[in-house]
Design an enzyme around this catalytic site. Structure first.
Site, PDB file in Angstrom:
ATOM      1  N   ASP A   1      28.805  -7.931  39.082  1.00  0.00           N
ATOM      2  CA  ASP A   1      30.081  -8.133  38.127  1.00  0.00           C
ATOM      3  C   ASP A   1      30.699  -9.228  38.224  1.00  0.00           C
ATOM      4  O   ASP A   1      30.255  -9.909  39.088  1.00  0.00           O
ATOM      5  CB  ASP A   1      30.648  -6.940  38.236  1.00  0.00           C
ATOM      6  CG  ASP A   1      31.601  -6.814  39.283  1.00  0.00           C
ATOM      7  OD1 ASP A   1      31.288  -7.337  40.404  1.00  0.00           O
ATOM      8  OD2 ASP A   1      32.987  -6.099  39.219  1.00  0.00           O
TER       9      ASP A   1
ATOM     10  N   GLU B   1      32.674   3.208  34.125  1.00  0.00           N
ATOM     11  CA  GLU B   1      32.170   1.909  34.010  1.00  0.00           C
ATOM     12  C   GLU B   1      31.724   1.117  32.680  1.00  0.00           C
ATOM     13  O   GLU B   1      32.396  -0.095  32.555  1.00  0.00           O
ATOM     14  CB  GLU B   1      30.740   1.869  34.717  1.00  0.00           C
ATOM     15  CG  GLU B   1      30.683   2.098  36.032  1.00  0.00           C
ATOM     16  CD  GLU B   1      31.290   0.945  36.937  1.00  0.00           C
ATOM     17  OE1 GLU B   1      31.581  -0.090  36.407  1.00  0.00           O
ATOM     18  OE2 GLU B   1      31.682   1.385  38.036  1.00  0.00           O
TER      19      GLU B   1
ATOM     20  N   TYR C   1      24.368  -4.726  34.931  1.00  0.00           N
ATOM     21  CA  TYR C   1      25.328  -4.519  35.746  1.00  0.00           C
ATOM     22  C   TYR C   1      25.822  -2.898  35.699  1.00  0.00           C
ATOM     23  O   TYR C   1      25.775  -2.363  36.935  1.00  0.00           O
ATOM     24  CB  TYR C   1      26.887  -5.082  35.203  1.00  0.00           C
ATOM     25  CG  TYR C   1      27.912  -4.325  35.962  1.00  0.00           C
ATOM     26  CD1 TYR C   1      27.984  -4.456  37.294  1.00  0.00           C
ATOM     27  CD2 TYR C   1      28.753  -3.429  35.211  1.00  0.00           C
ATOM     28  CE1 TYR C   1      29.159  -3.669  37.889  1.00  0.00           C
ATOM     29  CE2 TYR C   1      29.526  -2.715  35.826  1.00  0.00           C
ATOM     30  CZ  TYR C   1      29.932  -3.025  37.193  1.00  0.00           C
ATOM     31  OH  TYR C   1      30.896  -2.229  37.867  1.00  0.00           O
TER      32      TYR C   1
END
Length: 346
Positions: free
Chosen positions: A143, A44, A125
């Site tokens: 996102d 991520e 996020y």
DNA sequence: TACCCGTGGGA
DNA sequence: TTCCCAAGGGT
């Protein structure tokens, strides 16, 4: 109430999920498997504003060198910066290491959004994504993909970034309690493969029945975005010195600001009207006849390059001679300078 | 709140 | 060539 949206999306994901190195696919998830939170977090962070294609090789190298968060936490700063070189947004690498050390000290990753959010480099996020994907928490993951999908499904006319609060609220209304990890990844896959920025594949979209933007014939024009200012062009000078034994004169940049914490060639400031630059070393400097061009997020850069052969006992005013120099450990702009200068040292 | 912060690929 | 943009966060 909007459960049918998630059901349709998850049905599509069950058949078309992308296979990714950090992902547990829908079938394995249904069998009870869960992804390693370390790998989810690492992916991520790497994927922040970065394409899957660019991340793949970096993810493979990082997980090979540092298989778990304890190993990464024990890594030297310079090693992590060198491995991150070329991926961009170097604050991510510094925060990555700080986060790994905090997590290792805590004995593991927090398993919910609020705890994750306190860690360096983890914003709204990433906290939501890790909570959903690694721990199956029903977090609302928003996102760029989700912004685009939601803007189209609900025909949000307000331009980004002003529309963000509205988009988050709408996203919450369609986020399911069931299979939140698969749902988050399904939204990403939909945005990445069908609901793309240009030429969305509405004809084969699994949620077309829910899409107000498509019904109005404006899906491809959404989300609207605020116009961005033009990039100015800055100029600068860099100095590339090679010592007789092959060592190269390099300098680590300060942690803050552009290319913070990365290795590079000494040089002057980068500005639309740069001040005359002073060489880092007394030597006979020769200008290259080609300039190096590079574009950053908010400006274009044109670098002129000076090269010199340094004496074995040369003592630089700034920087350090690095004997085992590896071009791969430089950020891209500095690697471009090397590519231009290297032929002149052979 | 705006602005700062990389890079490579595609149109 | 130029512009857009891709799984954002920090300040």
């Amino acid at each position: 109430m909007r459960d049918s949206f998630a059901i349709d999306l998850l049905g599509w994901y069950d058949r078309h999920a992308r296979a990714l190195p950090w992902r547990i696919g829908p079938a394995d998830r249904a069998a009870g498997m869960r992804p390693d939170p370390y790998r989810v977090w690492l992916s991520e962070v790497m994927l922040q504003q970065t394409t899957v294609a660019a991340v793949r090789a970096y993810f493979a190298r990082f997980t090979s060198l540092w298989p778990d968060v304890q190993a990464l936490a024990a890594a030297p700063d310079a090693a992590v910066m060198a491995e991150w070189a070329g991926l961009g947004y170097y604050a991510r690498a510094r925060n990555l290491l700080a986060c790994a050390r905090a997590v290792a000290a805590q004995g593991g990753f927090p398993d919910a959004e609020t705890g994750l959010r306190r860690l360096p480099g983890i914003g709204p996020y990433t906290a939501a994504a890790v909570a959903a994907i690694a721990f199956d928490r029903p977090a609302v993951v928003v996102d760029g993909n989700v912004e685009r999908v939601i803007s189209r499904v609900f025909a949000v006319h307000e331009p980004l970034p002003r529309s963000r609060p509205q988009i988050a609220a709408l996203a919450a209304t369609v986020t399911p309690q069931d299979r939140p990890g698969d749902y988050a990844q399904a939204m990403m896959d939909l945005g990445a493969t069908l609901c793309t920025p240009r030429n969305p594949a509405c004809g084969i979209c699994p949620v077309i029945a829910h899409c107000e933007g498509r019904r109005a014939g404006i899906a491809a024009d959404l989300p609207r975005k605020q116009a961005k200012p033009a990039k100015p062009t800055r100029r600068g000078v860099v100095f590339v010195a090679r010592r007789t034994d092959g060592a190269m004169l390099l300098e680590r940049r300060p942690d803050r600001g552009l290319l913070g914490g990365t290795l590079g060639w000494p040089g002057g400031d980068w500005s639309e009207t740069p001040a005359p630059a002073h060489p880092p070393l007394a030597a006979q400097w020769t200008p290259l006849n080609t300039e190096v061009r590079h574009t950053f997020t908010h400006f274009h850069l044109i670098l002129s390059v000076q090269i010199a052969h340094a004496a074995p006992d040369a003592e630089p005013d700034s920087g350090t001679f690095v004997p085992d120099f590896a071009p791969r450990s430089l950020p891209t702009v500095m690697r471009k300078v090397w590519d231009a200068a290297a032929p002149h040292f052979t």
